[in-house]
Design an enzyme around this catalytic site. Structure first.
Site, PDB file in Angstrom:
ATOM      1  N   HIS A 145       0.887  -1.213  -0.037  1.00 20.18           N
ATOM      2  CA  HIS A 145      -0.203   0.163   0.052  1.00 20.18           C
ATOM      3  C   HIS A 145       0.841   1.274  -0.102  1.00 20.18           C
ATOM      4  CE1 HIS A 145      -2.944  -2.900   1.695  1.00 20.18           C
ATOM      5  NE2 HIS A 145      -3.581  -2.476   0.552  1.00 20.18           N
ATOM      6  N   CYS A 175      -6.140  -3.642   6.471  1.00 19.62           N
ATOM      7  CA  CYS A 175      -4.878  -4.014   6.498  1.00 19.62           C
ATOM      8  C   CYS A 175      -4.233  -4.037   7.924  1.00 19.62           C
ATOM      9  CB  CYS A 175      -3.981  -3.142   5.313  1.00 19.62           C
ATOM     10  SG  CYS A 175      -2.395  -3.951   5.111  1.00 19.62           S
ATOM     11  N   CYS A 249       8.189 -10.975  40.384  1.00 21.84           N
ATOM     12  CA  CYS A 249       7.354  -9.837  40.622  1.00 21.84           C
ATOM     13  C   CYS A 249       7.906  -8.366  40.599  1.00 21.84           C
ATOM     14  CB  CYS A 249       6.582 -10.204  42.072  1.00 21.84           C
ATOM     15  SG  CYS A 249       7.531 -10.232  43.456  1.00 21.84           S
ATOM     16  N   HIS A 254      12.419 -12.013  48.379  1.00 25.69           N
ATOM     17  CA  HIS A 254      11.411 -12.185  49.597  1.00 25.69           C
ATOM     18  C   HIS A 254      11.109 -13.610  49.955  1.00 25.69           C
ATOM     19  CE1 HIS A 254       8.407 -13.320  46.803  1.00 25.69           C
ATOM     20  NE2 HIS A 254       8.452 -12.059  45.953  1.00 25.69           N
ATOM     21  N   CYS A 287     -15.063  -6.690  63.599  1.00 18.12           N
ATOM     22  CA  CYS A 287     -14.539  -6.546  62.016  1.00 18.12           C
ATOM     23  C   CYS A 287     -12.891  -6.828  62.062  1.00 18.12           C
ATOM     24  CB  CYS A 287     -14.408  -5.392  61.436  1.00 18.12           C
ATOM     25  SG  CYS A 287     -13.785  -3.851  61.986  1.00 18.12           S
ATOM     26  N   CYS A 297     -12.145   7.614  77.855  1.00 19.49           N
ATOM     27  CA  CYS A 297     -13.039   6.424  78.194  1.00 19.49           C
ATOM     28  C   CYS A 297     -12.775   4.963  77.657  1.00 19.49           C
ATOM     29  CB  CYS A 297     -14.497   6.801  77.739  1.00 19.49           C
ATOM     30  SG  CYS A 297     -15.854   5.667  77.884  1.00 19.49           S
ATOM     31  N   CYS A 304     -17.101   0.318  62.221  1.00 18.56           N
ATOM     32  CA  CYS A 304     -18.144  -0.331  61.799  1.00 18.56           C
ATOM     33  C   CYS A 304     -19.253  -0.380  62.629  1.00 18.56           C
ATOM     34  CB  CYS A 304     -17.494  -2.001  61.596  1.00 18.56           C
ATOM     35  SG  CYS A 304     -17.149  -2.668  63.584  1.00 18.56           S
ATOM     36  N   HIS A 323     -23.925  -2.686  82.399  1.00 21.77           N
ATOM     37  CA  HIS A 323     -22.842  -3.088  83.127  1.00 21.77           C
ATOM     38  C   HIS A 323     -21.831  -4.226  82.291  1.00 21.77           C
ATOM     39  CE1 HIS A 323     -19.688  -3.852  86.091  1.00 21.77           C
ATOM     40  NE2 HIS A 323     -20.048  -5.051  86.225  1.00 21.77           N
TER      41      HIS A 323
END
Length: 514
Positions: A145, A175, A249, A254, A287, A297, A304, A323
């Protein structure tokens, strides 16, 4: 030296074993360790510096050119498609034939005679802009072409800016042929020299970035080197700049922690940075996320919504009037609450151990100069020992084994505490396997601390022969214990996870590309 089983050796037995080593066996032991140190450069692992990158690419290009009698730009198109793997190119060629090999890669190979016959006149009508231009103002690609250079240039610039530099296809409708990279570069350079330079750089660096057997060194700031492995793509390597990393990686070396577990560990440590070891932080009983206390306190609320007692960690109701009988937390609650409740404490333990050993690594590395000073003092005294290389060998063994021990704690956490891997083994075998794994850790840790004490104690004032014997023996014992720990981890790992095999000499050191 006789073979001994070190799986359950304790400190007392280690001393007895040391007494059994005679002078001849001791010489063989240290010579063997020294041989390992000398054979540190691995020819199957090569460092490619920035100035050698073009030569490394041309080396592979030449193999493909010789195999299929191709021009360089055709070979590059073929190799980029097949990730610079000549073996894959050869395999496809044998199994599917040349025509299929070329068509799949978008490679159109036509002779110069065919291309010249396509240009039958001195004037060409561009089918993109429909302008009549002289033949020398147009270009024909390998597919046959032909369009004017202005349209080609605009097309190439657009494709480069879109990030398609590696495989720029022809402008013709339907193409899929890949354009000649030299034609692309020459045309773009007249309009935008900077972009042409970037295009060339992308093609050059494709040898690294598209190649499964070549990776950039992840050093920060970047040293500019790339590492090529010849055989095993799952390994750990050391660049010429000194950075050690996992080739799979591209993270820091490690092992014996698998890549996925190490990735999860880094993310978790980053998410909870500064909270795990804080005295102002405890875990929510619902959680299991860390909660920071910012008031006086002892009834605290997690994000959550769960309220719990700061003193004992137990759940409390939302009513202030209710209590809550508070008592000290007992370890047997972990067994009753199951894996979900054990997870935060398992993570805390693993974090503490991991940090302790990585801190020790840094400290011992800084103390290496002290060992060199000891050697110099002993050599000046003309001691009966002429060779003190066993000190360096012992230090290298200490450094390698402490790294192994520290990275075993992230593995232990995910294998025995984290929900993601809790189905990797049956519940009834989890506890005995965990006990076995932790027993390997404890034995290795005990010997590592012993070796560290022997190396950094003031032994130049004591019997140097006895210290030499102790260090050589401990180095051998620790080498076996490290191998045992690796074997244990490999047996525990789920089938889809693998670790780098144990190497007594440590991480592979790349040799120079020539």
């Amino acid at each position: 030296m006789e073979d001994y089983y070190y799986g359950s050796i304790d400190d007392e037995n280690s001393d007895q074993y040391s007494d059994r080593v005679d002078d001849d066996d001791e010489e063989d032991s240290v010579d063997g360790l020294q041989d390992q140190e000398l054979c540190s450069k691995d020819p199957s692992c090569t460092v490619i510096r920035q100035e050698s990158l073009l030569a490394a690419q041309k080396e592979v290009l030449q193999k493909a050119m010789d195999l299929l009698s191709l021009k360089e730009h055709h070979a590059r198109t073929l190799l980029i498609y097949h990730c610079w793997d000549v073996e894959t190119v050869s395999k496809v060629f044998v199994e599917r034939g040349k025509e299929r090999l070329y068509s799949e890669a978008g490679l159109s190979v036509r002779s110069s005679k065919d291309l010249n016959s396509s240009l039958s006149s001195d004037e060409v009508t561009c089918q993109i802009c429909f302008k009549h231009v002289n033949a020398y103002e147009s270009s024909m690609m390998d597919c046959g072409h032909c369009f004017c250079n202005i349209c080609w240039t605009k097309h190439f610039i657009m494709k480069i800016q879109e990030g398609q530099s590696r495989r720029i296809t022809c402008m013709a409708n339907k193409c899929e042929a890949i354009c000649d990279q030299e034609n692309v570069r020459n045309l773009v350079s007249t309009a935008d020299p900077h972009l042409a330079t970037m295009f060339y750089k992308i093609l050059l660096e494709s040898y690294v970035e598209d190649n499964k057997k070549v990776k950039w060194c992840p050093s920060v700031p970047h040293c500019g080197n790339a590492i090529r492995v010849e055989r095993d793509e799952y390994c750990e390597v050391e660049c010429a700049c000194g950075v050690q990393f996992c080739f799979s990686c591209s993270s820091e070396a490690h092992s014996p922690c698998p890549c996925l577990m190490w990735k999860l560990w880094k993310e978790k440590r980053q998410d909870e940075s500064g909270m795990v070891n804080s005295t102002n932080t405890k875990y929510c009983p619902k959680c299991h996320k860390p909660v920071e206390k910012n008031g006086g306190c002892n009834r605290v609320r997690c994000l959550c919504g769960q309220q719990f007692c700061w003193l004992c960690g137990g759940k409390t109701s939302t009513s202030i009037a209710d209590h809550h009988p508070c008592g000290q937390y007992k370890d047997d609650r972990l067994e009753k609450d199951g894996l979900a409740k054990r997870q935060p404490w398992g993570y805390s333990h693993s974090c503490i151990q991991f940090k302790a050993h990585t801190d020790s690594l840094e400290l011992e590395a800084r103390l290496q100069s002290r060992l060199n000073s000891k050697i110099e003092i002993l050599e000046e005294k003309n001691h009966e020992l002429r060779d003190f290389s066993w000190v360096t060998v012992g230090f290298n063994r200490l450094f390698r084994s402490r790294r192994i021990l520290s990275y075993s704690y992230p593995f232990g956490y995910y294998m025995f505490y984290d929900d993601q891997f809790k189905y990797a083994m049956e519940q009834n075998v989890r506890e005995p396997k965990q006990n076995l794994f932790e027993n390997h850790q404890e034995q290795l840790q005990a010997k590592i601390e012993n070796l560290s004490e022997q190396l950094f104690d003031d032994w130049e004032e004591r019997d140097v022969l006895d210290t030499r014997r102790q260090i050589i023996t401990l180095s051998t014992v620790i080498n076996n214990l490290c191998k045992n720990l690796y074997d244990c981890i490999e047996e525990l790992l789920p089938p889809e996870h693998i670790i780098v095999p144990y190497r007594s000499m440590g991480v592979k050191k790349a040799s120079e590309f020539h």
